[in-house]
Structure formats: structure tokens, C-alpha cells
Design a protein around this motif. Structure first.
Motif, PDB file in Angstrom:
ATOM      1  N   PRO A 179      27.034  11.777 -43.139  1.00  0.00           N
ATOM      2  CA  PRO A 179      25.652  12.136 -43.507  1.00  0.00           C
ATOM      3  C   PRO A 179      24.856  12.709 -42.337  1.00  0.00           C
ATOM      4  O   PRO A 179      23.982  13.561 -42.536  1.00  0.00           O
ATOM      5  N   LEU A 180      25.174  12.273 -41.111  1.00  0.00           N
ATOM      6  CA  LEU A 180      24.446  12.803 -39.951  1.00  0.00           C
ATOM      7  C   LEU A 180      24.751  14.295 -39.766  1.00  0.00           C
ATOM      8  O   LEU A 180      23.831  15.123 -39.651  1.00  0.00           O
ATOM      9  N   VAL A 181      26.031  14.650 -39.750  1.00  0.00           N
ATOM     10  CA  VAL A 181      26.410  16.050 -39.563  1.00  0.00           C
ATOM     11  C   VAL A 181      25.972  16.881 -40.756  1.00  0.00           C
ATOM     12  O   VAL A 181      25.534  18.036 -40.608  1.00  0.00           O
ATOM     13  N   GLN A 182      26.059  16.325 -41.962  1.00  0.00           N
ATOM     14  CA  GLN A 182      25.644  17.073 -43.144  1.00  0.00           C
ATOM     15  C   GLN A 182      24.157  17.380 -43.107  1.00  0.00           C
ATOM     16  O   GLN A 182      23.724  18.478 -43.493  1.00  0.00           O
ATOM     17  N   THR A 183      23.363  16.439 -42.624  1.00  0.00           N
ATOM     18  CA  THR A 183      21.919  16.684 -42.516  1.00  0.00           C
ATOM     19  C   THR A 183      21.627  17.786 -41.504  1.00  0.00           C
ATOM     20  O   THR A 183      20.808  18.684 -41.756  1.00  0.00           O
ATOM     21  N   LEU A 184      22.304  17.728 -40.354  1.00  0.00           N
ATOM     22  CA  LEU A 184      22.102  18.785 -39.361  1.00  0.00           C
ATOM     23  C   LEU A 184      22.555  20.135 -39.904  1.00  0.00           C
ATOM     24  O   LEU A 184      21.914  21.168 -39.639  1.00  0.00           O
ATOM     25  N   ARG A 185      23.658  20.154 -40.673  1.00  0.00           N
ATOM     26  CA  ARG A 185      24.110  21.398 -41.280  1.00  0.00           C
ATOM     27  C   ARG A 185      23.078  21.952 -42.247  1.00  0.00           C
ATOM     28  O   ARG A 185      22.777  23.156 -42.251  1.00  0.00           O
TER      29      ARG A 185
ATOM     30  N   ALA B 140      11.576  17.598 -33.768  1.00  0.00           N
ATOM     31  CA  ALA B 140      11.324  16.459 -34.638  1.00  0.00           C
ATOM     32  C   ALA B 140      11.813  16.700 -36.059  1.00  0.00           C
ATOM     33  O   ALA B 140      12.142  15.746 -36.772  1.00  0.00           O
ATOM     34  N   THR B 141      11.862  17.961 -36.492  1.00  0.00           N
ATOM     35  CA  THR B 141      12.271  18.254 -37.869  1.00  0.00           C
ATOM     36  C   THR B 141      13.682  17.771 -38.170  1.00  0.00           C
ATOM     37  O   THR B 141      13.885  16.999 -39.116  1.00  0.00           O
ATOM     38  N   PRO B 142      14.729  18.169 -37.409  1.00  0.00           N
ATOM     39  CA  PRO B 142      16.059  17.638 -37.719  1.00  0.00           C
ATOM     40  C   PRO B 142      16.184  16.151 -37.435  1.00  0.00           C
ATOM     41  O   PRO B 142      16.917  15.436 -38.145  1.00  0.00           O
TER      42      PRO B 142
ATOM     43  N   TRP C  18      24.753  26.013 -37.720  1.00  0.00           N
ATOM     44  CA  TRP C  18      25.252  25.902 -39.097  1.00  0.00           C
ATOM     45  C   TRP C  18      26.773  26.025 -39.130  1.00  0.00           C
ATOM     46  O   TRP C  18      27.467  25.235 -39.781  1.00  0.00           O
ATOM     47  N   ALA C  19      27.311  27.005 -38.414  1.00  0.00           N
ATOM     48  CA  ALA C  19      28.762  27.198 -38.386  1.00  0.00           C
ATOM     49  C   ALA C  19      29.461  26.031 -37.701  1.00  0.00           C
ATOM     50  O   ALA C  19      30.516  25.546 -38.167  1.00  0.00           O
TER      51      ALA C  19
END
Length: 691
Positions: free
Chosen positions: A56-62, A17-19, A109-110
């Protein structure tokens, strides 16, 4: 059995739920401020909906992956106890699980950093992902352009952290991996919502502090959820240590956020802008969580140590919801342009585009003491150094132990010199005048380390920091590990430290690309400052230091080492004075400075100041070395006297007996032979009469 399954289900739900919640907040906030809609400006290409939503979706997951990585590693290296006393350097089951979590998060992260490179290029160029030749153009972008290189460095650091987690089986390796993970936050700070404003360097520093605080705070909470079952009876002490760490993170996040808001919002009216509203929501959430968390922890810790699992889940769920939401708001902020100054945006001058601020006024004699340009990275570090030292001395004296006043004075003087060199006139004019750059460099490399070393901070820390008794690694244990580590022993060897001190200076100024990079790049400037501070500290510690850890040569060799090292330093300054080549000419010419000396004259002045500023640290080191030498001889004399008193002058009696034996042997060998009492002419006469 059912309770165990329920705990696993809740842990999995919280971790997933966090991400998801962070992504939902990021997309919602970005949509409200119009960051997901096409620009609608004629002539500007649109990268497409896939880029506008995917970025923004990928940046948030990163960001969530990076924060989780750092939080898991910090929790493993500072809060979790070891399995058994006999295996202090090995990882316990909980620590291995945290390292595995960090490895998984670092891999994510990578991966997301690699995807982000493609999306960032699509966004800044306005090129759709499926456009012809997109791959070749994207490769050229992240190799040749600064924004692309930042994303590439972020992916590289993340991959290195994942590899370090896979290879680390002992605490030393996990500690090194943790440092790499913290450094990996720097590229994120460079490309976050701190980028793109006039005060770029100051905002990046604050963003780095902000990310570090959020990472330890939020990542630590996620890690507690994952590792809770493995901790068993150690959950209470681990949560208590984490709570102390999180309390400092609250201060760090709140203060950095407030100062960042002061930098980004040019007026009170700008608070009502979309950027100001998002920033206000983020600060409000963190502040409310700080107050509620303090109140809640006071009530929850007793229930948690009593075995109430519900208290743990209540504590974690609320904080994670707010923290992951603030991470999503941070992503939305990076997609929102900060408000323009009053009067509207204006074109930047050449000096403003290069320096990130206006060109300072001409420097006069008073300006050496009145000119200040606050550095948001080194100012907090210098102030924290003074505060920690004074607090430690006070704590030591409250226990009835003495601490020399001159050591405290030396440390404070060193920190004040560091603050002046980075925030005063050298910091304000170091990128404008070569002479002030040399003042800053020499102060940091020669003056500051000598005074810091004479303060003996390692000894003070070891005498005041608490020892951990459950196998976990606290500040004292990590400090002991660092000072006895093989790399520190090698770099701290007197000859190696002296060579590094001199050669790095020659290489830095002989290679115009390194010197110019330190002027152009904020990252290079920070690395330069830290490198020369560390090189000077190791050299000073190997010569006049008294902290434990390094092996120091005999005093005559120390004197010779100081003379040779500063002799090479003076020779380098003289050679710089004699050269006619202007270092970093393109940079200084591009500033178009309308006042002051010419570039050649200013460089000659800088070389002269560099020579002069190497003299008084030499005098301080010589005085400290002389005093230390005399005290060492006095200690050796008193040690000999005490040993002789206990042994009833055994060595003195043995030495006297030895002298007596020598005298008796000399008398035996020195008996006059028969011929020695006769005249020499009689001897010659007899020798002449022989056939």
C-alpha cells in the motif's frame, strides 16, 4: 527577499506533505480494516510484513505520482498562458516548469510501478521477497499473467511520458505526451479497487473517469503550488481557468463515485461493512470538499486577483489535504474485499467468469429494442456528445446565426445509433452471439460515422468556442491544431482512409487472435470500438464531409472511391458467409449457450447482416454526395455569374471573340482552291495525260 523564501518554503512543504499525508491515510485505513495483518488462515502462505506494508505504501506513491503527472500536463496545455504572442507554439517559463514537474513525477511513477510489480507478485503468491527463485518467478508472473502485464504496461506508459516530457519543447509535443499520460491511467483503473468484482468492465470504466477527475483536480493543485512564482501576473487567469476545469472534475468524480458505490455495494446493509465505511468516507470527503470549494472559490478569487497570497495558500492547502486523503483511502479500498451479495458468495458459472455478468436471455425480435446493458464508458460519451451539440446550436442561435436543422438531426441520430450499438441489444449480446457482434461492429464502423460527419461538428465547434487571446491553448486552439496535424492529414487522405477502413476489417476477422481478444479483454474491446469508429469517421469525412482540415478529391473520384470501398466490403461479407471455419470457436463454446442457432449458422447470419448493414450507409453517403455535388456546382455557377457581373461579361466577351477568331481563320483556310471547282474525272484525265 524573505517573502520569496517563505513562498518557496511553503511550496516545498505542500509538495512534500501531499504524498506523505496520502501514505499516512492509506496505511492507517488499511490497518483499521485489517489489511496489514497476516491472514491467519492455515494453509495459505504469508508474504511477510515487508510486502503487507510496502504494497500500500508504494501503491500510494505510484498513484500520487501518476495524478501529479497528468495534472501538471493538463494545466500546462490548457490553462497557462504563453510567454509572448510571437512564440505561441513555444513553451513559456511556467509551462517549462510544469513539464519538468511532470517529468519528475512520471519518473517516480515508472519507478514505483516497477517496484509494485514485485510486491504484487509477492502478495498474490504468498512468497516472501527474499525467497529462493523469487526473481525468476516474478519475471514469469508479469510476462504471462494478466495482472502482471497490467503493472508492466503502467510502468511502460510512465517511462514513455517521462521521455516525452524530456523531448518536448513545443506545445504539440506536450499535447501528445498529455494524451499518453491520460491513457497511462487505464492500467491503474484495471488493477484498482474496481477489479475483482462481477461487474468488472463497468467498474473499470467508472474507475477511469474517477482517476481522470482526481488527477486533473489534485494534480492541478500541486502544479499550481510549484509554478505559482513563474506565473506572476498570470496567476489569476490561470487559477480561474483551473477552477472551471476543477468544477467539471468535481462532477466527474462525484458521479463516478456514486455509480461505483452502487455497483460494489449489493445492499443497504453492506454500507456498514469495512469496504462500505471506507467508500462512504471517501464520497463524503469529496462531496464536502465540492461544496466548500465552491463557496470558498467565490470569496477567494477576488482576493487572489487583488494580490492576496494568503488566499491562494488557504485555497490550496485545504483542498490538497482532502484530495490526497481520498487518494490514500482509494489505496486502502483496493486492499479491502468488497462485501459479498446477500446469501453469501457462490461459485461463478463459466459464462459469468468470462462475461463478468450472467448469460442473457434468448434474443427475440422485441429484444432488439428492449434489451439494454449499460456501458459506463460509452454511455456518458454518447450523452455528452448530444448535450454538447444541442448546447452549441442553442448558443449559436442566440447570437442570431442560423444552423441547418438536418445537421442537428444527423448528429443526434448518429449519437443515438452509437448508444444503441454499445448499450442496447448489440452491446448486450455482442460477446454472446457473432451475429450481434457483427451488428454492433457494422453500426459503429459504417452507420454512425456517416451521420456524425454530416453533422459537421468541427465547424460548429469553431463557430461557438471562444478564442484565447493570451497565447494559452483552449479547446478551439487544440481543435484547430488537431485537424491540421500531419498525422490527421495522412490518415484522412481519401485513399489511406479507404484502405484503412477495408484492410483493418479484413485483418481483424482474418486474425482469430485479434477478434477473440476483443471478446475476452475489456481493453481490446474498447480499442476495437474506438478504432473502427475513427476509421469510419475519417473515410466518411474524406468523401462526404465539409468540415475544414482534410483535402477532398473531385466529386467523380469520390463516387468511384465509395463504390470500390463498399464493393470490397460486400466481397468480404460474402467470403465470410462462404467460410466453414467458426471464428473464436473456443470462446463461444466456453460460454455454453443453451439457446439460439449453432455457431456456424449464427456466423452465417452475422455475415449476412454485415452485408445488409453496409447498404443503407452506402445509400446515405450516395444521397449526401449527390446533394453536395449539385450544391457545389450551383455555388460555382453563382460565383461565375457574380464575377462576370463585376467584370461586365469580360470572360463571355473574350470567349465570343475567340469563337469569332476561329471562324475567320476557318474562312481564310477554307477558300476554295482553283481545282476544287472542277469535276474529278477531268482532274484524273489531266493526271493521266501527264508523262
Amino acid at each position: 527577499m524573505s517573502a520569496s523564501i517563505g513562498n518557496h518554503a511553503r511550496a516545498a512543504a505542500v509538495a512534500l506533505a501531499t504524498p506523505a499525508w496520502a501514505v499516512a491515510v492509506a496505511l492507517t485505513a488499511a490497518g483499521l480494516v485489517g489489511a496489514l495483518a497476516p491472514l491467519g488462515i492455515v494453509g495459505l502462505p504469508d508474504p511477510g510484513a515487508a510486502t503487507r506494508v510496502g504494497l500500500p505504501l508504494v501503491q500510494t506513491l505510484r498513484d500520487v505520482a501518476a495524478l501529479t503527472t497528468v495534472g501538471a500536463l493538463v494545466l500546462a496545455t490548457t490553462c497557462v498562458p504563453a510567454a509572448r504572442e510571437a512564440e505561441l507554439n513555444k513553451l513559456s517559463g511556467a509551462q517549462r516548469r510544469l513539464v519538468a514537474l511532470a517529468q519528475f513525477a512520471a519518473s517516480a511513477w515508472a519507478l514505483t510501478s516497477g517496484l509494485l510489480i514485485v510486491l504484487v507478485y509477492s502478495d498474490v503468491s504468498g512468497t516472501a521477497l527474499h525467497a529462493p527463485g523469487f526473481t525468476e518467478q516474478a519475471v514469469f508472473f508479469f510476462v504471462r499473467f494478466e495482472l502482471g502485464r497490467y503493472a508492466l504496461w503502467g510502468a511502460g506508459f510512465a517511462a514513455l511520458v517521462a521521455l516525452g516530457c524530456a523531448m518536448s519543447s513545443r506545445m504539440g509535443g506536450v499535447g501528445v505526451t498529455t494524451v499518453i499520460a491520460v491513457v497511462g491511467l487505464w492500467p491503474i483503473a484495471l488493477t484498482g479497487h474496481a477489479a475483482g468484482i462481477l461487474n468488472h468492465d463497468e467498474a473499470v470504466n467508472l474507475q477511469m473517469f474517477h482517476l481522470l477527475g482526481i488527477a486533473v483536480w489534485m494534480g492541478g493543485l500541486v502544479s499550481l503550488v510549484v509554478v505559482r512564482r513563474q506565473l506572476g501576473g498570470g496567476l489569476g487567469p490561470t487559477v480561474r481557468r483551473y477552477s472551471t476545469l476543477a468544477g467539471w472534475c468535481v462532477v466527474l468524480v462525484t458521479m463516478s463515485g456514486l455509480f461505483a458505490a452502487w455497483l460494489r455495494l449489493p445492499s443497504i446493509a453492506s454500507v456498514a461493512s469495512p469496504y462500505g465505511l471506507l467508500l462512504g468516507m471517501k464520497l463524503t470527503a469529496v462531496s464536502a470538499l465540492a461544496g466548500a470549494g465552491w463557496w470558498q472559490r467565490r470569496r477567494t478569487m477576488a482576493r487572489l486577483e487583488a494580490g492576496d497570497s494568503g488566499a491562494f495558500w488557504w485555497l490550496v492547502s485545504v483542498e490538497l489535504a482532502v484530495l490526497s486523503g481520498t487518494a490514500g483511502l482509494g489505496v486502502a479500498l483496493s486492499r479491502t474485499a468488497p462485501p459479498a451479495p446477500d446469501g453469501g458468495a457462490r461459485p461463478l458459472t463459466a459464462s459469468e467468469s468470462l462475461l463478468g455478468r450472467s448469460l442473457p436471455e434468448p434474443l427475440d425480435a422485441a429484444g432488439w429494442f428492449t434489451s439494454w446493458d449499460l456501458d459506463t464508458l460509452f454511455l456518458p460519451l454518447g450523452v455528452a456528445g448530444i448535450a454538447w451539440y444541442l448546447w452549441s446550436v442553442r448558443r449559436l442561435r442566440r447570437r442570431g446565426a442560423a444552423w441547418a436543422w438536418w445537421r442537428t438531426t444527423s448528429w443526434v441520430v448518429g449519437c443515438l445509433l452509437f448508444l444503441w450499438a454499445t448499450n442496447g441489444a448489440p452491446g448486450a449480446y455482442g460477446r454472446v452471439l457473432f451475429s450481434m457482434h457483427m451488428v454492433q461492429h457494422m453500426t459503429i464502423a459504417t452507420s454512425v460515422p456517416v451521420f456524425l460527419v454530416l453533422g459537421t461538428p468541427v465547424t460548429l465547434a469553431l463557430r461557438t468556442l471562444r478564442r484565447r487571446d493570451d497565447g494559452s491553448q483552449g479547446p478551439r486552439e487544440w481543435l484547430l491544431g488537431v485537424v491540421h496535424a500531419l498525422p490527421v492529414q495522412l490518415l484522412g487522405h481519401p485513399i489511406v482512409a479507404a484502405v484503412m477502413f477495408v484492410v483493418s476489417m479484413v485483418v481483424f476477422y482474418s486474425s482469430s487472435s485479434l477478434f477473440e481478444a476483443s471478446l475476452e479483454s475489456h481493453t481490446a474491446h474498447v480499442l476495437m470500438t474506438l478504432h473502427f469508429l475513427l476509421a469510419g469517421y475519417l473515410f466518411a469525412e474524406s468523401v462526404v464531409g465539409s468540415d475544414p482540415g482534410l483535402r477532398r478529391p473531385p466529386y467523380p473520384l469520390r463516387v468511384l472511391l465509395v463504390m470500390v470501398t463498399f464493393g470490397f466490403h460486400a466481397l468480404f461479407a460474402v467470403s465470410l458467409m462462404a467460410t466453414s471455419t467458426v471464428l473464436a470457436r473456443q470462446w463461444f463454446e466456453a460460454l455454453s449457450r443453451p439457446w439460439g442457432r449453432s455457431l456456424a449458422d449464427d456466423q452465417y447470419l452475422g455475415a449476412s447482416l454485415g452485408w445488409a448493414l453496409g447498404e443503407y450507409p452506402l445509400a446515405v453517403m450516395a444521397a449526401a454526395l449527390l446533394v453536395s455535388w449539385v450544391r457545389a456546382d450551383g455555388r460555382e455557377r453563382r460565383r461565375f455569374d457574380r464575377r462576370e457581373a463585376r467584370g461586365q461579361d469580360r470572360e463571355l466577351t473574350a470567349y465570343n471573340n475567340y469563337l469569332g477568331a476561329l471562324a475567320r481563320a476557318e474562312e481564310t483556310r477554307g477558300a476554295t482552291p482553283p481545282t476544287m471547282g472542277r469535276r474529278s474525272e477531268d482532274i484524273h484525265q489531266e493526271q493521266g495525260d501527264r508523262p
